[in-house]
Design a protein around this motif. Structure first.
Motif, short mmCIF file in Angstrom:
data_model
loop_
_atom_site.label_atom_id
_atom_site.label_comp_id
_atom_site.label_asym_id
_atom_site.label_seq_id
_atom_site.Cartn_x
_atom_site.Cartn_y
_atom_site.Cartn_z
N THR A 127 -8.04 1.98 2.47
CA THR A 127 -6.81 2.47 2.74
C THR A 127 -5.77 1.70 1.89
O THR A 127 -4.66 1.98 2.06
CB THR A 127 -6.28 2.45 4.25
OG1 THR A 127 -6.19 0.86 4.60
CG2 THR A 127 -7.35 3.14 5.08
N HIS A 161 -4.65 -1.46 1.93
CA HIS A 161 -3.71 -2.09 2.66
C HIS A 161 -3.95 -3.71 2.35
O HIS A 161 -5.04 -4.07 2.12
CB HIS A 161 -3.77 -1.76 4.11
CG HIS A 161 -2.93 -0.60 4.32
ND1 HIS A 161 -3.37 0.52 4.63
CD2 HIS A 161 -1.42 -0.55 4.61
CE1 HIS A 161 -2.42 1.25 4.98
NE2 HIS A 161 -1.25 0.74 5.14
N MET A 200 2.94 -6.28 5.82
CA MET A 200 1.90 -5.10 5.66
C MET A 200 2.41 -4.24 4.39
O MET A 200 3.54 -3.61 4.52
CB MET A 200 1.35 -4.23 6.80
CG MET A 200 0.23 -3.35 6.48
SD MET A 200 0.11 -2.34 7.93
CE MET A 200 1.32 -1.26 8.05
N LYS A 227 0.93 -1.26 1.02
CA LYS A 227 0.06 -0.68 -0.05
C LYS A 227 -0.08 -1.19 -1.20
O LYS A 227 0.94 -1.58 -1.79
CB LYS A 227 0.17 0.62 0.26
CG LYS A 227 -0.39 1.37 1.61
CD LYS A 227 -0.48 2.69 1.46
CE LYS A 227 -1.26 3.46 2.51
NZ LYS A 227 -1.64 4.67 2.24
N SER A 231 -6.60 0.54 -5.53
CA SER A 231 -7.09 0.01 -4.13
C SER A 231 -7.64 -1.46 -4.44
O SER A 231 -8.59 -1.61 -5.38
CB SER A 231 -8.31 0.80 -3.64
OG SER A 231 -7.91 1.95 -3.13
#
Length: 436
Positions: free
Chosen positions: A390, A392, A405, A407, A411
């Protein structure tokens, strides 16, 4: 029109306006107000006197003790590197002389062989005799050169770069996930590489299929070696062995020297499909690739002898899987996937007893086909969790609460703290460096 006095219960009208606090006061309460303000300065005087006393009592030696230990370790490491380089050059010097002596010995043996042949056959000519004399004279000349003419050694001065060590003011929190878009270095990775990487204070080891590569802090490749031992699942650094430890997908464990990248297969008393690894000062902790994961501790000082093996329910529950394990300051951080409800946990355990210190449920749904969820330690006993499925990144405080947290694109697949102020984040195709 006169304003009433602002003091509760006062029936008098105000006579003055206090300019410092903009309040309407009667004459009686003006005096009380003035005295109350004056009275508040006395504790402040006490505070400043106390701070002055504390400042005077500060001991520079005690304040710099921890940092000086790091400087001493850096100095010792540098001395070790210089000594190794010195020993290498001494060996090269000896080897040069050995080669010269061996070469001369071969010439002497050849002359002796010719002489013995002439003696046996009794068929020597004047020319043959002159040739032998010339050969012997040439050997004498070369022997004298060996004795009196040393090898020439060209020295270059050792130049110390002032930027080798930087001393900076400490920051309360050095990591801001919202500012991770400004990498100062970028390194391209091969798309067939596994995301495993490990580092000490000087170099970073990465899987760069079909090679393994050592990078410095400027992301320059300083050493590279071919790797033909299967997929690299995980790797870690052992300070006591001065080596990297690497596990693959074939139940094998390897020791890799950080200066030469020499590869040595380690013989283990236990044989499992290993999944993740991490090192303390004297031990290596390994997890196996099964549901109801076991944790193994091996002693690095006694040829990897088994110390402990934790099984469910001590390691995790039978329906749980340990995806990653990371050591820091007497603790083990475990990324645990729970099969019954698809949740993911970050748990901090004691590295000696495996007692749970805290447990945190992350906002991630378990997916058996997702990339390994990685965890790395950062400053102040805090943690980063990297979840590529995801995209994160979680910043976890040392008390088990989430500080931030965010993004990260593309990835992320892994991250490590390189030294004290560089965060290295790896994606499938690139490795990025960030100043903290």
């Amino acid at each position: 029109m006169p304003q009433p006095c602002v003091i509760d219960g006062c029936k008098y009208t105000s006579r003055v306006l206090c300019h410092c606090c903009n309040k309407n006061l009667c004459l009686e309460h003006l005096k009380w107000h003035d005295e109350s303000i004056d009275s508040e300065i006395n504790p402040l005087v006490d505070d400043i006197n106390t701070l002055t006393d504390q400042l005077i009592k500060l001991n520079i030696e005690e304040l710099t003790d921890n940092s000086r230990e790091k400087l001493n370790q850096w100095r010792d490491d540098c001395h070790m590197m210089i000594n190794k380089y010195y020993e290498k050059k001494c060996q090269e010097l000896n080897q040069h002389y050995i080669q010269r002596i061996d070469s001369l010995q071969i010439e002497i043996d050849q002359i002796r062989s010719k002489m013995m042949k002439f003696i046996c056959e009794q068929n020597i000519t004047i020319d043959d005799l002159e040739t032998l004399k010339l050969n012997i004279s040439d050997v004498k000349r070369k022997l004298i050169q060996i004795k009196i003419k040393p090898m020439e050694i060209d020295f270059h001065p050792l130049i110390i770069n002032e930027n080798l060590i930087s001393i900076e003011e400490p920051k309360l929190y050095e990591l801001d996930l919202l500012k991770l878009s400004k990498a100062y270095r970028k390194f391209e990775c091969t798309d067939e590489s596994w995301p495993a990487m490990a580092n000490n204070d000087r170099v970073l080891l990465i899987d760069q299929y079909p090679n393994i590569s050592l990078l410095d802090r400027d992301l320059k490749t300083i050493k590279q070696s071919s790797w033909s031992y299967g997929f690299i699942r995980s790797m870690c650094w052992s300070s006591i062995l001065s080596s990297f430890i690497v596990i693959n997908n074939e139940k094998e464990i390897f020791l890799i020297k950080d200066n030469s990248l020499s590869i040595e297969r380690i013989s283990m008393t236990e044989e499992h499909y290993w999944w993740s690894c991490t090192c303390s000062d004297t031990s290596i902790f390994l997890t196996n690739a099964i549901m109801g994961t076991n944790i193994f501790e091996f002693n690095l000082l006694s040829s990897f002898q088994l110390v402990k093996r934790w099984k469910p329910p001590l390691s995790c529950k039978k329906n749980e899987y340990i995806d990653d394990i990371t050591y820091n300051n007497g603790t083990l951080a475990l990324i645990i996937k729970v099969s019954s409800n698809n949740i993911v946990l970050l748990e901090l355990r004691s590295s000696t007893t495996l007692d749970r210190i805290w447990s945190l449920q992350l906002g991630i749904k378990r997916n058996w086909f997702q990339q390994t969820i990685r965890c790395c330690s950062i400053k102040y006993d805090e943690w980063l969790v990297i979840e590529g499925n995801t995209s994160h990144i979680f910043h976890i405080l040392n008390n088990g609460t989430i500080k931030a947290m965010g993004k990260y694109k593309p990835s992320p697949v892994n991250a490590v703290l390189f030294g004290s102020n560089i965060l290295a984040i790896r994606t499938k195709m690139n490795l990025f460096f960030y100043r903290l």
